[in-house]
Scaffold this motif. Structure first.
Motif, PDB file in Angstrom:
ATOM      1  N   GLY A   1      -6.645  10.002 -20.471  1.00  0.00           N
ATOM      2  CA  GLY A   1      -5.208  10.304 -19.662  1.00  0.00           C
ATOM      3  C   GLY A   1      -4.543  10.628 -20.722  1.00  0.00           C
ATOM      4  O   GLY A   1      -3.651  11.783 -20.410  1.00  0.00           O
ATOM      5  N   LEU A   2      -4.327  10.545 -21.828  1.00  0.00           N
ATOM      6  CA  LEU A   2      -3.279  10.713 -22.914  1.00  0.00           C
ATOM      7  C   LEU A   2      -3.667  12.482 -23.317  1.00  0.00           C
ATOM      8  O   LEU A   2      -2.879  13.170 -23.535  1.00  0.00           O
ATOM      9  N   THR A   3      -4.799  12.954 -23.034  1.00  0.00           N
ATOM     10  CA  THR A   3      -5.098  14.453 -23.396  1.00  0.00           C
ATOM     11  C   THR A   3      -4.714  15.312 -22.229  1.00  0.00           C
ATOM     12  O   THR A   3      -4.235  16.225 -22.829  1.00  0.00           O
ATOM     13  N   PHE A   4      -4.945  14.833 -20.945  1.00  0.00           N
ATOM     14  CA  PHE A   4      -4.537  15.912 -19.988  1.00  0.00           C
ATOM     15  C   PHE A   4      -3.248  15.495 -19.324  1.00  0.00           C
ATOM     16  O   PHE A   4      -2.678  16.401 -18.435  1.00  0.00           O
ATOM     17  N   CYS A   5      -2.797  14.277 -19.366  1.00  0.00           N
ATOM     18  CA  CYS A   5      -1.493  14.062 -19.018  1.00  0.00           C
ATOM     19  C   CYS A   5      -0.306  14.189 -19.906  1.00  0.00           C
ATOM     20  O   CYS A   5       0.932  14.174 -19.618  1.00  0.00           O
ATOM     21  N   ALA A   6      -0.677  14.081 -21.309  1.00  0.00           N
ATOM     22  CA  ALA A   6       0.444  14.204 -22.288  1.00  0.00           C
ATOM     23  C   ALA A   6       0.100  15.176 -23.426  1.00  0.00           C
ATOM     24  O   ALA A   6       1.072  15.293 -24.273  1.00  0.00           O
ATOM     25  N   GLY A   7      -1.215  15.736 -23.193  1.00  0.00           N
ATOM     26  CA  GLY A   7      -1.257  16.919 -24.330  1.00  0.00           C
ATOM     27  C   GLY A   7      -1.530  16.458 -25.589  1.00  0.00           C
ATOM     28  O   GLY A   7      -1.535  17.064 -26.632  1.00  0.00           O
ATOM     29  N   LEU A   8      -2.025  15.082 -25.764  1.00  0.00           N
ATOM     30  CA  LEU A   8      -2.227  14.732 -27.358  1.00  0.00           C
ATOM     31  C   LEU A   8      -3.425  15.005 -27.849  1.00  0.00           C
ATOM     32  O   LEU A   8      -4.536  15.474 -27.070  1.00  0.00           O
ATOM     33  N   ARG A   9      -3.594  15.330 -29.214  1.00  0.00           N
ATOM     34  CA  ARG A   9      -4.664  15.817 -29.669  1.00  0.00           C
ATOM     35  C   ARG A   9      -5.634  14.568 -30.044  1.00  0.00           C
ATOM     36  O   ARG A   9      -5.248  13.349 -29.919  1.00  0.00           O
ATOM     37  N   ARG A  10      -6.917  14.869 -30.279  1.00  0.00           N
ATOM     38  CA  ARG A  10      -7.881  13.570 -30.467  1.00  0.00           C
ATOM     39  C   ARG A  10      -7.452  12.513 -31.417  1.00  0.00           C
ATOM     40  O   ARG A  10      -7.288  11.394 -31.081  1.00  0.00           O
ATOM     41  N   ALA A  11      -6.827  12.966 -32.737  1.00  0.00           N
ATOM     42  CA  ALA A  11      -6.581  12.015 -33.669  1.00  0.00           C
ATOM     43  C   ALA A  11      -5.124  11.423 -33.334  1.00  0.00           C
ATOM     44  O   ALA A  11      -5.023  10.362 -33.647  1.00  0.00           O
ATOM     45  N   GLU A  12      -4.534  12.031 -32.660  1.00  0.00           N
ATOM     46  CA  GLU A  12      -3.171  11.424 -32.085  1.00  0.00           C
ATOM     47  C   GLU A  12      -3.499  10.389 -31.047  1.00  0.00           C
ATOM     48  O   GLU A  12      -2.814   9.178 -31.085  1.00  0.00           O
ATOM     49  N   VAL A  13      -4.390  10.599 -30.423  1.00  0.00           N
ATOM     50  CA  VAL A  13      -4.899   9.716 -29.010  1.00  0.00           C
ATOM     51  C   VAL A  13      -5.394   8.230 -29.973  1.00  0.00           C
ATOM     52  O   VAL A  13      -5.050   7.135 -29.504  1.00  0.00           O
ATOM     53  N   THR A  14      -6.414   8.517 -30.870  1.00  0.00           N
ATOM     54  CA  THR A  14      -7.071   7.270 -31.333  1.00  0.00           C
ATOM     55  C   THR A  14      -6.171   6.688 -32.727  1.00  0.00           C
ATOM     56  O   THR A  14      -6.511   5.532 -32.727  1.00  0.00           O
ATOM     57  N   SER A  15      -5.206   7.198 -33.011  1.00  0.00           N
ATOM     58  CA  SER A  15      -4.286   6.693 -34.286  1.00  0.00           C
ATOM     59  C   SER A  15      -3.332   5.971 -33.675  1.00  0.00           C
ATOM     60  O   SER A  15      -2.295   5.723 -34.368  1.00  0.00           O
ATOM     61  N   LEU A  16      -2.846   6.120 -32.342  1.00  0.00           N
ATOM     62  CA  LEU A  16      -1.650   5.696 -31.811  1.00  0.00           C
ATOM     63  C   LEU A  16      -1.384   4.182 -31.981  1.00  0.00           C
ATOM     64  O   LEU A  16      -2.276   3.450 -31.449  1.00  0.00           O
ATOM     65  N   PRO A  17      -0.391   3.869 -32.852  1.00  0.00           N
ATOM     66  CA  PRO A  17      -0.064   2.436 -32.739  1.00  0.00           C
ATOM     67  C   PRO A  17       0.250   1.659 -31.621  1.00  0.00           C
ATOM     68  O   PRO A  17       1.083   2.344 -30.913  1.00  0.00           O
ATOM     69  N   ALA A  18      -0.178   0.326 -31.827  1.00  0.00           N
ATOM     70  CA  ALA A  18       0.413  -0.262 -30.394  1.00  0.00           C
ATOM     71  C   ALA A  18       1.699  -0.762 -30.367  1.00  0.00           C
ATOM     72  O   ALA A  18       2.210  -0.840 -29.434  1.00  0.00           O
ATOM     73  N   ASP A  19       2.425  -1.176 -31.738  1.00  0.00           N
ATOM     74  CA  ASP A  19       3.818  -1.539 -31.620  1.00  0.00           C
ATOM     75  C   ASP A  19       4.808  -0.757 -31.254  1.00  0.00           C
ATOM     76  O   ASP A  19       5.913  -1.005 -31.214  1.00  0.00           O
ATOM     77  N   ILE A  20       4.478   0.484 -31.143  1.00  0.00           N
ATOM     78  CA  ILE A  20       5.450   1.494 -30.571  1.00  0.00           C
ATOM     79  C   ILE A  20       5.849   1.442 -28.847  1.00  0.00           C
ATOM     80  O   ILE A  20       6.386   2.160 -28.546  1.00  0.00           O
ATOM     81  N   LEU A  21       4.711   0.968 -28.329  1.00  0.00           N
ATOM     82  CA  LEU A  21       4.789   0.650 -26.870  1.00  0.00           C
ATOM     83  C   LEU A  21       5.542  -0.645 -26.533  1.00  0.00           C
ATOM     84  O   LEU A  21       5.131  -1.580 -26.715  1.00  0.00           O
ATOM     85  N   LEU A  22       6.815  -0.464 -26.074  1.00  0.00           N
ATOM     86  CA  LEU A  22       7.787  -1.525 -25.597  1.00  0.00           C
ATOM     87  C   LEU A  22       7.558  -1.473 -24.027  1.00  0.00           C
ATOM     88  O   LEU A  22       7.244  -0.632 -23.474  1.00  0.00           O
ATOM     89  N   SER A  23       8.463  -2.398 -23.324  1.00  0.00           N
ATOM     90  CA  SER A  23       8.273  -2.604 -22.140  1.00  0.00           C
ATOM     91  C   SER A  23       9.127  -1.391 -21.659  1.00  0.00           C
ATOM     92  O   SER A  23       9.959  -0.582 -21.968  1.00  0.00           O
ATOM     93  N   ILE A  24       8.691  -0.975 -20.126  1.00  0.00           N
ATOM     94  CA  ILE A  24       9.226   0.258 -19.670  1.00  0.00           C
ATOM     95  C   ILE A  24      10.670   0.296 -19.574  1.00  0.00           C
ATOM     96  O   ILE A  24      11.345   1.217 -19.704  1.00  0.00           O
ATOM     97  N   ASP A  25      11.394  -0.867 -19.153  1.00  0.00           N
ATOM     98  CA  ASP A  25      12.760  -1.026 -19.134  1.00  0.00           C
ATOM     99  C   ASP A  25      13.507  -0.694 -20.540  1.00  0.00           C
ATOM    100  O   ASP A  25      14.702  -0.512 -20.514  1.00  0.00           O
ATOM    101  N   GLN A  26      12.726  -0.943 -21.698  1.00  0.00           N
ATOM    102  CA  GLN A  26      12.977  -0.386 -22.881  1.00  0.00           C
ATOM    103  C   GLN A  26      12.975   0.981 -23.336  1.00  0.00           C
ATOM    104  O   GLN A  26      13.654   1.365 -24.421  1.00  0.00           O
ATOM    105  N   MET A  27      12.115   1.775 -22.463  1.00  0.00           N
ATOM    106  CA  MET A  27      11.791   3.180 -22.969  1.00  0.00           C
ATOM    107  C   MET A  27      12.910   4.228 -22.286  1.00  0.00           C
ATOM    108  O   MET A  27      13.502   3.848 -21.186  1.00  0.00           O
ATOM    109  N   ASP A  28      12.902   5.344 -22.576  1.00  0.00           N
ATOM    110  CA  ASP A  28      13.594   6.444 -22.100  1.00  0.00           C
ATOM    111  C   ASP A  28      12.844   6.971 -21.086  1.00  0.00           C
ATOM    112  O   ASP A  28      11.738   7.598 -21.449  1.00  0.00           O
ATOM    113  N   ARG A  29      13.223   6.884 -19.927  1.00  0.00           N
ATOM    114  CA  ARG A  29      12.475   7.275 -18.708  1.00  0.00           C
ATOM    115  C   ARG A  29      12.999   8.465 -18.032  1.00  0.00           C
ATOM    116  O   ARG A  29      14.254   8.335 -17.546  1.00  0.00           O
TER     117      ARG A  29
END
Length: 363
Positions: free
Chosen positions: A173-201
């Motif tokens: 999903g991250l490749t065709f929905c967000a255009g991320l490269r392979r290495a960006e997908v697999t190295s994405l850190p978990a701690d940058i994911l906050l709850s939806i209400d804390q993110m810029d939507r």
């Protein structure tokens, strides 16, 4: 030099039950630097799994087998020898069957990493005018845009149905929905994911910042990516799931990435290649990660240009450049040209812009 392995001692072959491969020279002495490096890769799990270690070791030592066949001593290896090895493998390969470009590139990259490590450890001294670490591998580059096939929405849906777990579905999903490269997908850190209400939507998407270091990007360039809310919700659910927690508990090493293997280790780009190869074989479609990055660019221009940018092609392409993380607008123009050639009704209407792009590409 002669190649011998710890188990059967068959030159140029790594048996399934090997403990670790060994390289000895014609005098019978171990080439210590090479063997130490292989042991280091195995001990630190740098080659991920046993199967990956076996494959990498075989490709790595295949270069030394080539040196042996051509009477090139290890101390005399030069950049030109790597070029000769590459050309030979691409043309003749193994038993007359040409090797794939990716296979040859992997072998050369493994050798370059070893060479850089050995130099840093002081195990070898490089006297060649051009450093082996500066050698650039040859890639196939992007396919000709006119010949590049893009899957339809139904084909992508069929492709996604072959995924074998949340890790594979999220990565795809991250490749065709967000255009991320392979290495960006697999190295994405978990701690940058906050709850939806804390993110810029905005406009039904979550804007996620990749800083280039903690969240690696190509060229370490900071950029914002847009992830659909539903996909982002799946990522949050996976981050908090027992499945991911149980996997991490199996590993003795700390894992900070969102996507983890069943052994609790970070996934790597090769893992994503394997995922796509398996799904492609099952559904009969030749889809690879970068192809879906092209699909993302095409979809963005098709739907966002008339609605989000009020028909401003320039604004759409500039936004796409930022989202894809391209340093040069010319790279993004290649994706735009691809969108034009796909013949979408909405994109085809941008005739003036298409002529401008054709002229720019020709120049």
């Amino acid at each position: 030099m002669k190649l011998l392995f710890h188990s059967d001692g068959v030159a140029g072959y790594v048996p399934a039950g090997f403990q670790f491969p060994m390289l000895i020279d014609s005098r019978g002495f171990s080439v210590v630097a090479v063997n130490l490096y292989i042991l280091r890769q195995l001990a630190t799990n740098a080659w991920s799994s046993e199967a990956s270690a076996r494959t990498n070791a075989q490709r790595f030592l295949d270069i030394f087998a080539y040196f042996e066949d051509n009477n090139i001593s290890f101390g005399e290896v030069r950049v030109a020898n790597l070029t000769e090895y590459r050309d030979f493998k691409l043309k003749h390969g193994i038993d007359g069957k040409p090797c794939a470009q990716a296979t040859v590139n992997t072998a050369v990259m493994l050798f370059k990493k070893y060479w850089a490590w050995a130099l840093g450890e002081g195990l070898i001294v490089e006297s060649a005018p051009v450093s082996i670490t500066e050698y650039n591998i040859r890639t196939r580059g992007l396919p000709a845009f006119a010949d590049l096939w893009l899957p339809t929405a139904e084909e992508i849906k069929l492709f996604l149905s072959q995924m074998r777990g949340p890790e594979e579905r999220i990565a795809t999903g991250l490749t065709f929905c967000a255009g991320l490269r392979r290495a960006e997908v697999t190295s994405l850190p978990a701690d940058i994911l906050l709850s939806i209400d804390q993110m810029d939507r905005r406009r039904g998407a979550i804007r996620l910042e990749l800083d280039g270091y903690h969240a690696p990007t190509k060229g370490n360039r900071r950029r914002i990516v847009e992830i659909p809310v539903r996909l982002y919700g799946d990522m949050i659910n996976y981050k908090m799931s027992d499945r991911r927690a149980n996997r991490i508990e199996r590993s003795t090493q700390a894992c900070t990435t969102l996507l983890v293997t069943k052994y609790g280790r970070p996934c790597n780009p090769d893992w994503l290649n394997d995922v796509f190869s398996h799904a492609s074989a099952l559904c009969g479609l030749a889809i690879h990660p970068h192809l879906l990055r092209h699909w993302y660019a095409t979809r963005f221009l098709e739907y966002e240009t008339p609605e989000r940018f009020n028909g401003s092609e320039t604004a759409a392409v500039e936004a796409l450049q930022r989202l894809l993380g391209h340093a040069d607008i010319k790279t993004t123009l290649g994706y735009v040209h691809l969108a034009m050639l796909e013949g979408s009704e909405k994109v085809r209407a941008l005739t003036n812009y298409q002529r401008t792009l054709d002229r720019l590409l020709q120049e």
